[in-house]
Write an enzyme that holds these catalytic residues in place. Sequence first.
Site, mmCIF file in Angstrom:
data_model
loop_
_atom_site.group_PDB
_atom_site.id
_atom_site.type_symbol
_atom_site.label_atom_id
_atom_site.label_comp_id
_atom_site.label_asym_id
_atom_site.label_seq_id
_atom_site.Cartn_x
_atom_site.Cartn_y
_atom_site.Cartn_z
ATOM 1 N N LYS A 142 0.842 -1.210 0.000
ATOM 2 C CA LYS A 142 0.000 0.000 0.000
ATOM 3 C C LYS A 142 0.872 1.253 0.000
ATOM 4 O O LYS A 142 2.054 1.180 0.296
ATOM 5 C CB LYS A 142 -0.892 -0.022 1.235
ATOM 6 C CG LYS A 142 -0.131 -0.002 2.556
ATOM 7 C CD LYS A 142 -1.064 -0.279 3.727
ATOM 8 C CE LYS A 142 -0.314 -0.246 5.054
ATOM 9 N NZ LYS A 142 -1.183 -0.648 6.175
ATOM 10 N N TYR A 198 13.630 31.334 8.067
ATOM 11 C CA TYR A 198 12.464 32.061 8.582
ATOM 12 C C TYR A 198 12.547 32.246 10.093
ATOM 13 O O TYR A 198 12.873 31.296 10.827
ATOM 14 C CB TYR A 198 11.179 31.292 8.274
ATOM 15 C CG TYR A 198 10.727 31.380 6.840
ATOM 16 C CD1 TYR A 198 10.347 32.598 6.279
ATOM 17 C CD2 TYR A 198 10.655 30.228 6.056
ATOM 18 C CE1 TYR A 198 9.918 32.666 4.960
ATOM 19 C CE2 TYR A 198 10.229 30.292 4.741
ATOM 20 C CZ TYR A 198 9.861 31.513 4.196
ATOM 21 O OH TYR A 198 9.437 31.578 2.894
HETATM 22 C C1 LIG Z 1 -0.708 -1.784 6.760
HETATM 23 C C2 LIG Z 1 -1.407 -3.025 7.089
HETATM 24 C C3 LIG Z 1 -0.701 -4.222 7.220
HETATM 25 C C4 LIG Z 1 0.800 -4.282 7.181
HETATM 26 O O1 LIG Z 1 1.297 -3.890 8.434
HETATM 27 P P1 LIG Z 1 2.846 -3.812 8.715
HETATM 28 O O2 LIG Z 1 2.951 -3.524 10.157
HETATM 29 O O3 LIG Z 1 3.349 -2.695 7.868
HETATM 30 O O4 LIG Z 1 3.424 -5.105 8.320
HETATM 31 C C5 LIG Z 1 -1.412 -5.380 7.436
HETATM 32 N N1 LIG Z 1 -2.746 -5.361 7.527
HETATM 33 C C6 LIG Z 1 -3.468 -4.229 7.426
HETATM 34 C C7 LIG Z 1 -4.938 -4.285 7.541
HETATM 35 C C8 LIG Z 1 -2.812 -3.019 7.218
HETATM 36 O O5 LIG Z 1 -3.539 -1.894 7.142
#
Ligand SMILES: *Cc1c(COP(=O)(O)O)cnc(C)c1O
Length: 391
Positions: A34, A259
């Site tokens: 993702k 800044y």
């Molecule tokens: C992001 C996510 C994962 C992966 O988690 P990690 O800790 O990055 O391995 C797994 N399941 C769901 C539902 C997620 O949203």
Amino acid sequence: MAWTSELVVHDEAIRANTAYFASATGGRLMAVLKADAFGHGAIAHSVLEAGATSIGVTSIDEALALRADGVSAPILSWLNPVDADFAAAVLADVDLAVSSPVLLHAVAQTAARLGRRARVHLNIDVGMAREGAPVEAWPALCAMARELEHLGSLHVVGVMAHMSCADRPGHPQNRRERLLFENAVRTARRRGLAPSVTHLAATAATLTGVAEGFELHRIGAGLFGIDPSGTSRELLPALSLTTHVVTSREVGPGTGIGYGLDHVAERRTHLALLPLGYGDGLPRAASERADVLVRGRRRPLVGRFSMDMVVVDTGEEEVAPGEPVTVFGPGAHGEPTVAEWAGWADTIEHEIVTRVGSRVARVHRTSTTETTETGRTTQTPASTRQEAVDA
Ligand SMILES: *Cc1c(COP(=O)(O)O)cnc(C)c1O
């Protein structure tokens, strides 16, 4: 060669991490790609070659982009609004996680219209009050899914949940969530469902072993060298962010920088301007805390970070325009790591790696080739991505 900023993706490190998890899970590895693979770009084919057997993403769009890139392995998309393009997902053989009657109905209706069966993973909330179905609503959701299976519009292939405290193996919540999940799977079977995969563990639970015994592990962070549990010595960081000096100058004591003039030079020193700022993902909260690597030495970034630029104090050394600077990397040459940046910004490594902006070129480095991606891949169809290979 233009003095661009580059996010170098070390494909070999991702392959090694993937192979580690493939082995640790006995081959039951869903690679979670993702958010543009946690900011690492096009690495789906690499992780599949290295031992992942399926891919998990958040949205249908992310799943379709992988299909367009030629990924034929099973893909699961687990978070979509009720008006998402479920038709495109069903036609592209994308599994859908579903957590409510409204979503289940929408998916089933779409599949029925297409004369297809949607592949569904029922998602239960075991403790974090986030995307899964509330425990009280679970039996009814299972019953409804069974009815829709009878009608031929879907097939429940999986049951899933996500843990809230798996990075702390001693936390009593882990046992509670595991038991709730086992109960949920039993309930699903008692209602006549026959899911072939159950999955609870992500990276932390896999490394700490608090969710053993299910058919799949959804691993994201760990593939990219991030260990939320702080227990592993095996994982390799997979990103380097590099840039080049634009200009440099010598300034006297008392010179205010950036800044608000928050930083004032104490003595005569040299400043170098770098063309990266918070608009490119450098966390502004790290102002006055972060270092970069210049000519093999750590040098502090001084003054507030701007949107497009930051200033590094190179002390007695005057560096020339075009000289390379490493913002972060695996750490082997003394450069700051993503973990250090996360500490400077009071955040987690995940946030640092997923925020690098679209002005930074992505370069995939393997032992023999280099592939350049222009822009971010999630929004960019594979066919329009520019690729250049140099040996
Ligand atoms: C992001 C996510 C994962 C992966 O988690 P990690 O800790 O990055 O391995 C797994 N399941 C769901 C539902 C997620 O949203």
